[in-house]
Design a protein around this motif. Structure first.
Motif, PDB file in Angstrom:
ATOM      1  N   THR A  59     -13.443 164.385 110.997  1.00 35.30           N
ATOM      2  CA  THR A  59     -12.993 164.892 109.704  1.00 35.30           C
ATOM      3  C   THR A  59     -12.899 166.413 109.787  1.00 35.30           C
ATOM      4  O   THR A  59     -13.630 167.049 110.555  1.00 35.30           O
ATOM      5  N   THR A  60     -12.002 166.979 109.018  1.00 35.08           N
ATOM      6  CA  THR A  60     -11.941 168.436 108.943  1.00 35.08           C
ATOM      7  C   THR A  60     -13.208 168.916 108.216  1.00 35.08           C
ATOM      8  O   THR A  60     -13.823 168.138 107.485  1.00 35.08           O
ATOM      9  N   SER A  65      -9.173 165.792 105.519  1.00 37.99           N
ATOM     10  CA  SER A  65      -8.360 165.028 106.477  1.00 37.99           C
ATOM     11  C   SER A  65      -9.236 164.433 107.569  1.00 37.99           C
ATOM     12  O   SER A  65     -10.303 164.969 107.873  1.00 37.99           O
ATOM     13  N   ILE A  67      -8.738 163.773 111.483  1.00 40.55           N
ATOM     14  CA  ILE A  67      -7.813 164.146 112.560  1.00 40.55           C
ATOM     15  C   ILE A  67      -7.990 163.193 113.729  1.00 40.55           C
ATOM     16  O   ILE A  67      -9.107 162.939 114.176  1.00 40.55           O
ATOM     17  N   PHE A  78      -2.960 163.683 111.247  1.00 41.71           N
ATOM     18  CA  PHE A  78      -3.887 163.850 110.123  1.00 41.71           C
ATOM     19  C   PHE A  78      -3.725 162.689 109.144  1.00 41.71           C
ATOM     20  O   PHE A  78      -2.610 162.372 108.732  1.00 41.71           O
ATOM     21  N   ASP A  80      -5.214 160.921 105.413  1.00 39.03           N
ATOM     22  CA  ASP A  80      -5.976 161.159 104.191  1.00 39.03           C
ATOM     23  C   ASP A  80      -7.190 160.229 104.223  1.00 39.03           C
ATOM     24  O   ASP A  80      -7.020 158.999 104.277  1.00 39.03           O
ATOM     25  N   GLU A  86      -0.917 158.763 106.285  1.00 38.89           N
ATOM     26  CA  GLU A  86      -0.709 159.872 107.215  1.00 38.89           C
ATOM     27  C   GLU A  86      -0.277 161.110 106.445  1.00 38.89           C
ATOM     28  O   GLU A  86       0.577 161.042 105.575  1.00 38.89           O
ATOM     29  N   GLN A  87      -0.904 162.247 106.774  1.00 33.08           N
ATOM     30  CA  GLN A  87      -0.573 163.486 106.064  1.00 33.08           C
ATOM     31  C   GLN A  87       0.420 164.339 106.848  1.00 33.08           C
ATOM     32  O   GLN A  87       1.405 164.814 106.322  1.00 33.08           O
ATOM     33  N   ARG A  89       1.596 165.718 111.228  1.00 36.41           N
ATOM     34  CA  ARG A  89       1.373 165.743 112.677  1.00 36.41           C
ATOM     35  C   ARG A  89       1.550 167.165 113.157  1.00 36.41           C
ATOM     36  O   ARG A  89       2.486 167.845 112.746  1.00 36.41           O
TER      37      ARG A  89
END
Lengths: 319, 326
Positions: A59-60, A65, A67, A78, A80, A86-87, A89
């Motif tokens: 996780t960030t 996010s 990753i 990335f 959610d 998907e958030q 790339r």
């Protein structure tokens, strides 16, 4: 309202259920996708494609996010953590295998296990700052509290490499046991714990003195770490087919508990309430859930091939 | 049921990994290959399953509906050795061990100098989000590459010296698919590794692709009269189609000087490049050996390896006497 108490109880039960129900994201390395698991029903609810040869997820630091590191397709994907969608790339991240953010969030570090290299990126925009040669087989990483150093285990040369993040130069290496894998800094910033996969112990290194001070016997193929979140204990996955997870006290530097977790437990995640530990069983193609109150396996959830990382948003603190 | 079968498979895979593979890799200081080792066991176990399926499906076809009746199957034995070595992963492992260090060195050098080769997904953005489409596109690309590798192995004398071993079988059966000179296997591995470097073949697809191709290849070598029908034989390579590739004699047409029907999976490549030849009858297979050493090597693994190397060397150092034949 006629039944305020009943309504209150009902609302509170709903809230409790809602709080409990969330999505766990599991990375299936060989299937090249991610599984979504409902943490309330312990059932897989779906899958989504990831990328070519994904290894590890994290996780960030702000938990916005998850990753996924894509070794073969040279990118980060990335997701959610709430919805699993998907958030974005980020391309041209060369051969990322293991990822890490420095505690000050300035550095994003990617180990290239296959190509013997550590890449240092600016965490703000993922722009490459430096490439450091790291023979052989850079695997896991840990940072000191001041974010001055990153420590990397070198699996095939049985060493721990230290890189100075200010100068971006390798500083020193120290020899450790056979096939070091996971590495973790104790909360007091004094010791590095190294999972010795080629044996059955965690090696404790006084990194300032550059020497091993102790070996904590855990189990065959000591592999990876996850702090319990209480600032004192850390879980150690012992990644063999008849595997286990040890709980190590980082103050006394001793193993205090052990749970049978078959199937090659590898990466772990712990619920915010500290009641459940989730681990990806690489060989069994399952996520194993340990009930930490009963100290035993409570659920085995089938996922894809070679699950290599699990994450959910309501996790315990990373310390 | 499926989960039970998966659990059994995983149990065997895990046990083999834990007791045989992981300790050896650790002892050799090759922990970086641990994950690959785990997948290697899967590869070998799938090979066993695949051979079992091939035997269960194709052996009855050969017994009950053969293209040729044989009085004995002794000549087939050597092909069984090749198949077992290949499907259990022994030959692929050796090829990998020989090629991987060089390719990793090359890849490492490229990346260290900020050269990241473009992959198929860079040319076709969004492909990585569509696994099924991605699978079929890789399948077509790999099959196209295999067509040309195969065709070139009939074109260059030095390559034909090796590939001729595959064609020297006069009792062609589903086992014949793996009958290849070891150096020919190494070249095939090199071919695949180069392609992988160029387009980035995803390993997750690789196993599926390999099994799909292998079963079709087993079937296409089967000694059977089975045909996919007038249309089907032009859509996917079958036993009749591939038997003509192995034919002892072909028409004297210059087009077929180097052979015909090189496709592995899709006849479309032969149609497109003018190398298709298909008749209703089923021809005898093999090559016209020109020396006693070649005849002696028909059924002998080591004699075939020695003969292949001798002819390979001769082809490299001498001028051609005549065109290679299929």
């Amino acid at each position: 309202m006629k039944f305020p108490l009943l309504s209150g109880l009902f609302a509170s039960a709903l809230l409790s259920l809602a709080a409990h129900a969330e999505t766990a994201i599991v990375l299936n390395s060989v299937d090249e996708n991610v599984s979504f698991i409902d943490t309330r029903t312990y059932k897989e609810t779906g899958k989504a494609p990831a990328c070519k040869e994904p290894h590890h997820l994290m996780t960030t630091p702000d938990d916005s996010s998850v990753i996924v590191a894509c070794a073969l397709s040279n990118e980060l994907v990335f997701f959610d953590p709430k919805t699993g969608k998907e958030q974005k790339r980020i391309k041209n991240i060369s051969d990322p295998y293991q990822l890490g953010f420095s505690p000050d969030n300035k550095w994003f570090v990617a180990n290239s296990l296959r190509l013997d290299r550590v890449d240092l990126y600016n965490a703000a925009d993922f722009s490459l700052v430096a490439r450091v040669s790291a023979e052989k087989t850079p695997s896991h990483m840990a940072f000191d509290k001041a974010s001055q150093f990153v420590f990397i285990t070198l699996q095939d040369s049985n060493e721990v490499l230290t890189i100075d993040l200010k100068t971006r130069q390798p500083l020193w290496k120290i020899p450790v046991g056979p096939t070091p894998a996971g590495i973790h800094m104790t909360p007091d910033d004094k010791y590095l714990l190294v999972g010795i996969m080629g044996a059955n112990y965690v090696e404790v290194i006084d990194w300032r003195a550059r020497k091993t001070i102790r070996k904590i016997i855990t189990d065959k193929a000591a592999h990876n770490f996850l702090p319990r979140g209480d600032g004192r204990h850390v879980f150690v996955s012992n990644r063999s087919m008849n595997g286990s997870i040890s709980l190590v006290d980082m103050q006394t530097l001793t193993e205090v508990e052990k749970y049978d977790v078959p199937g090659g437990p590898d990466d772990m995640e712990i619920r915010a309430d500290g009641k459940e530990l989730w681990a990806t069983a690489r060989f069994a193609r399952k996520v194993q859930v340990v009930n930490l109150e009963q100290k035993k396996l409570s659920h085995s959830i089938p996922v894809g091939r070679s699950p290599h990382g699990v994450s959910f948003i309501s996790h315990a603190p990373r310390q | 049921m499926m989960q039970f079968l998966t659990d059994c498979f995983v149990l065997i895979q895990g046990w083999l990994f834990d007791t045989l593979v992981q300790p050896v890799l650790f002892a050799l200081g090759l922990a970086g290959y641990v994950e690959m080792g785990f997948e290697g066991i899967e590869f070998a176990l799938l090979g066993v399953i695949e051979l079992t399926i091939a035997y269960a499906l194709m052996r009855p076809l050969e017994a009950w509906w053969p293209a040729e009746h044989w009085t004995q199957r002794r000549a087939v034995r050597v092909d069984v050795i090749y198949s077992v070595l290949n499907r259990l992963g022994i030959i692929p492992l050796a090829v990998f061990a020989l090629l991987a260090p060089g390719f990793m060195e090359l890849e490492g050098w490229l990346r260290f100098h900020d050269i990241i080769p473009r992959q198929l997904e860079d040319w076709l953005p969004g492909l990585d989000r569509h696994p099924l489409a991605s699978f079929f596109i890789y399948l077509v690309i790999l099959d196209f590459a295999e067509y040309w590798r195969h065709r070139l192995s009939h074109t260059f004398r030095w390559w034909w010296a090796l590939h001729g071993i595959h064609h020297s079988q006069r009792q062609m059966s589903f086992w014949t698919d793996s009958r290849n000179h070891l150096l020919d296997d190494l070249i095939a591995g090199l071919w695949f590794a180069c392609l992988s470097l160029l387009i980035g073949v995803p390993p997750g697809h690789f196993l599926g692709l390999l099994i799909a191709l292998r079963l079709v290849e087993n079937l296409s070598h089967t000694n059977t009269r089975l045909s996919f029908g007038q249309l089907g034989d032009y859509l996917i390579v079958g036993p009749r189609y591939h038997r003509w590739h192995h034919a002892l004699d072909l028409p004297s047409d210059l087009r077929y000087r180097g052979g015909c029907n090189f496709a592995i999976l899709l006849p479309a490549w032969d149609i497109l490049f003018g190398t298709l030849y298909l008749e209703k009858e089923l021809p005898p297979t093999g090559i016209h050996e020109i020396s006693t050493a070649e005849i002696a090597a028909r059924d002998d693994f080591w004699a075939q390896q020695k003969l292949g190397l001798t002819l390979f060397w001769k082809a490299l150092v001498t001028r051609p006497e005549k065109s290679p034949s299929a």
